[in-house]
Every structure is written in structure tokens, then in C-alpha cells.
Design an enzyme around this catalytic site. Structure first.
Site, PDB file in Angstrom:
ATOM      1  N   HIS A   1       0.851  -1.197   0.000  1.00 36.00           N
ATOM      2  CA  HIS A   1       0.000   0.000   0.000  1.00 36.00           C
ATOM      3  C   HIS A   1       0.882   1.241   0.000  1.00 36.00           C
ATOM      4  CE1 HIS A   1       0.736  -0.575   4.317  1.00 36.00           C
ATOM      5  NE2 HIS A   1       0.189   0.587   4.612  1.00 36.00           N
TER       6      HIS A   1
ATOM      7  N   HIS B   1       1.342   3.930   2.000  1.00 34.85           N
ATOM      8  CA  HIS B   1       1.879   4.678   3.145  1.00 34.85           C
ATOM      9  C   HIS B   1       3.402   4.791   3.053  1.00 34.85           C
ATOM     10  CE1 HIS B   1      -1.878   4.040   5.894  1.00 34.85           C
ATOM     11  NE2 HIS B   1      -1.983   5.100   5.123  1.00 34.85           N
TER      12      HIS B   1
ATOM     13  N   ASP C   1       5.806   4.534   5.069  1.00 31.31           N
ATOM     14  CA  ASP C   1       6.645   3.495   5.683  1.00 31.31           C
ATOM     15  C   ASP C   1       6.550   2.168   4.911  1.00 31.31           C
ATOM     16  OD1 ASP C   1       3.949   3.338   6.758  1.00 31.31           O
ATOM     17  OD2 ASP C   1       4.698   1.866   8.196  1.00 31.31           O
ATOM     18  N   HIS C   2       5.893   2.215   3.742  1.00 31.32           N
ATOM     19  CA  HIS C   2       5.813   1.018   2.874  1.00 31.32           C
ATOM     20  C   HIS C   2       6.281   1.292   1.450  1.00 31.32           C
ATOM     21  CE1 HIS C   2       3.651  -1.401   5.905  1.00 31.32           C
ATOM     22  NE2 HIS C   2       3.349  -0.196   6.344  1.00 31.32           N
TER      23      HIS C   2
ATOM     24  N   HIS D   1      -7.450  -0.764   5.686  1.00 26.80           N
ATOM     25  CA  HIS D   1      -6.405   0.116   6.238  1.00 26.80           C
ATOM     26  C   HIS D   1      -6.219   1.296   5.277  1.00 26.80           C
ATOM     27  CE1 HIS D   1      -2.655   1.270   8.191  1.00 26.80           C
ATOM     28  NE2 HIS D   1      -2.002   1.122   7.055  1.00 26.80           N
TER      29      HIS D   1
ATOM     30  N   ASP E   1      -0.140  -4.092   6.203  1.00 25.23           N
ATOM     31  CA  ASP E   1      -0.807  -3.567   7.399  1.00 25.23           C
ATOM     32  C   ASP E   1      -2.264  -3.993   7.466  1.00 25.23           C
ATOM     33  OD1 ASP E   1       1.563  -2.310   8.040  1.00 25.23           O
ATOM     34  OD2 ASP E   1       0.823  -0.264   7.735  1.00 25.23           O
TER      35      ASP E   1
ATOM     36  N   HIS F   1       4.600  -4.896  10.888  1.00 20.67           N
ATOM     37  CA  HIS F   1       4.993  -4.157  12.108  1.00 20.67           C
ATOM     38  C   HIS F   1       5.105  -5.092  13.302  1.00 20.67           C
ATOM     39  CE1 HIS F   1       4.500   0.061  10.691  1.00 20.67           C
ATOM     40  NE2 HIS F   1       3.591  -0.465   9.881  1.00 20.67           N
TER      41      HIS F   1
HETATM   42 FE    FE Z   1       2.746   0.590   8.120  1.00 15.96          FE
HETATM   43 ZN    ZN Z   2       0.097   1.524   6.605  1.00 19.51          ZN
END
Ligand code: FE
Ligand code: ZN
Length: 255
Positions: free
Chosen positions: A57, A59, A61-62, A115, A134, A172
Site C-alpha cells: 500500500h 503509506h 513506511d511502505h 487500512h 498492514d 509491524h
Molecule cells: Fe505501516
Molecule cells: Zn500503513
């Protein structure tokens, strides 16, 4: 067929990085790009060159490390359309039912909105492995930033029907806090109590709680158990899985 190798390592504050390597062809994918420098260094230490990026996805952090990894390796990017919110549009946009090939390794794409709306899971049916981003966490699930409880419950339902022994790589390390929350809504669940003890022991020794399995999550993760009559009764929505899921997710937000 040689089994794929998964190399997992911590990134950022509580993300995991994953490199998937096909020993037969030498191809290597990074699942998401939480921290480009770290991921490139881990690949180099293994003697692997990243040939593909598999985003779950958009985000940061991805997908935030996509550009740096592409610049360093020329890797081809796969992912949902929405990755374009944080990075260049994927070279190959993926949808439910698509197959991605990394050398001899095939990943089937499962759409799991909730998410974010454009979240996908990479399932390797021949190897019993799923990279779930996530969507599903050990004893938890992703926060509903873009989707509805109904969407997320449906998405988790698609993961729950995978074989029990499927190895689940979550993005995570949230398990200790997830366990504390899970016990607050399903504290009489013996499987959850045993699972939570195991989490405590692992974290006390600084060990990861990822990966988990579909079977373990089905028995202990309240977000996969919203159709369980005891959990439904406890949160006050007997007979209503979606209302139960929404209520449990809501309680977790403020736990
Ligand atoms: Fe994440
Ligand atoms: Zn995420």
C-alpha cells in the site's frame, strides 16, 4: 523447485523489512520499502540484487523508499494503483487475482481494502507464505484510515480462509500492545492466553513475534473472531459480526 528464502529484519521504529529470494534464478524482491538504505545494505550483505519491489500500500513506511531502491538497482515496481500517492506509479499495477512471478516463485494477489483502499496481500500458495502488509497483524489488524469496518472484515475473511499453516509476515512489531488489548475483549480465550504468554517471553528476549500463522491468528486474534458468539456477547452485539468488528476496532483505537 528450491524453496524461497525470506530474510526479515527491523526497519524504522517498528516496521519489518522482508527480502524474498529465489535461489533458482537469483531474483530478489523487497516487500515494501520502509527504509531504502537498510534494505539495500541487507541485500548486499546476502550478495543479492533487488530485482523487484512488491508494495502492499502507499503509506510512506511502505512505499517511501521506492525511488531510492529503483535508482540503486533498476528494480521493477509492482503494487496497487494508489502507490502513486507516495511514489511513482508502479510499473505493474496489481489487482485481485493477478499473479506476480519472481523467478520460479508465484505470488497471488488478494485485494484487502480497509487500512487503505488500495491495499494488497501477496500470497505464495505453493510455499504457504503471505505478506500481509498492514492488513493483518499478530493479534491485531490495521487501523481503518480509508476503508470501512465492512470492507476490513471482508478483507480479513479472505485471509482467514488461507490454510492454517500459512506463514504470515506482518509489516509491524505491534504484538505486545495488541496482546494487551486482545485480552481486554477476549480474556477467557485459552488460546489467546497461551499466545500472549509466548509474546511476553519473546519480547523479553528481544525476539520478533513475526511471522505468525493463519491458524494461530484464527484462534486468538479478536479481529478474526468477530463472528464468535462469546466475543459478540462481550462487546454487546450478539449475532452481528460487522458491528462486533467495528466495536472492537473502535475500542482498540482508544485503548
Ligand atoms: Fe505501516
Ligand atoms: Zn500503513
Amino acid at each position: 523447485m528450491a524453496a524461497p528464502i525470506v530474510h526479515m529484519f527491523p526497519c524504522l521504529k517498528d516496521n519489518y523489512g522482508f527480502l524474498l529470494h529465489d535461489p533458482a534464478t537469483g531474483e530478489t524482491a523487497t516487500i515494501d520499502t520502509p527504509e531504502a538504505g537498510k534494505i539495500l545494505a541487507e541485500a548486499a550483505a546476502k550478495g543479492w540484487t533487488i530485482t523487484q519491489i512488491w508494495n502492499t500500500h502507499w503509506h510512506p513506511d511502505h512505499a517511501g523508499g521506492n525511488a531510492e531502491i529503483v535508482a540503486a538497482t533498476g528494480a521493477k515496481v509492482y503494487g496497487p494503483e494508489e502507490v502513486a500517492k507516495a511514489a511513482k506509479r508502479p510499473d505493474s499495477v496489481l489487482h485481485e487475482g493477478d499473479t506476480v512471478q519472481l523467478g520460479a516463485i508465484a505470488a497471488h494477489i488478494i485485494d484487502t481494502p480497509g487500512h487503505t483502499l488500495g491495499h494488497i496481500v501477496y500470497h505464495l500458495p505453493d510455499h504457504g507464505i503471505a505478506f500481509v502488509g498492514d492488513t493483518l497483524f499478530a493479534l491485531g489488524c490495521g487501523r481503518l484510515f480509508e476503508g470501512t469496518p465492512t470492507q476490513m472484515w471482508d478483507s480479513l475473511g479472505k485471509l482467514r480462509v488461507l490454510p492454517d499453516d500459512t506463514t504470515v509476515y506482518c509489516a509491524h512489531e505491534y504484538t505486545a500492545s495488541n496482546a494487551a488489548f486482545a485480552l481486554s475483549v477476549d480474556g477467557a480465550n485459552a488460546d489467546l492466553l497461551a499466545y500472549a504468554e509466548g509474546v511476553k517471553a519473546k519480547r523479553a528476549n528481544d525476539q520478533p513475534t513475526v511471522p505468525t500463522t493463519i491458524g494461530a491468528e484464527k484462534r486468538a486474534n479478536p479481529f478474526l473472531r468477530a463472528d464468535d458468539p462469546k466475543l459478540q456477547a462481550f462487546v454487546g452485539h450478539p449475532g452481528d459480526a460487522i458491528a462486533t468488528f467495528a466495536e472492537v476496532r473502535e475500542r482498540k483505537n482508544t485503548f
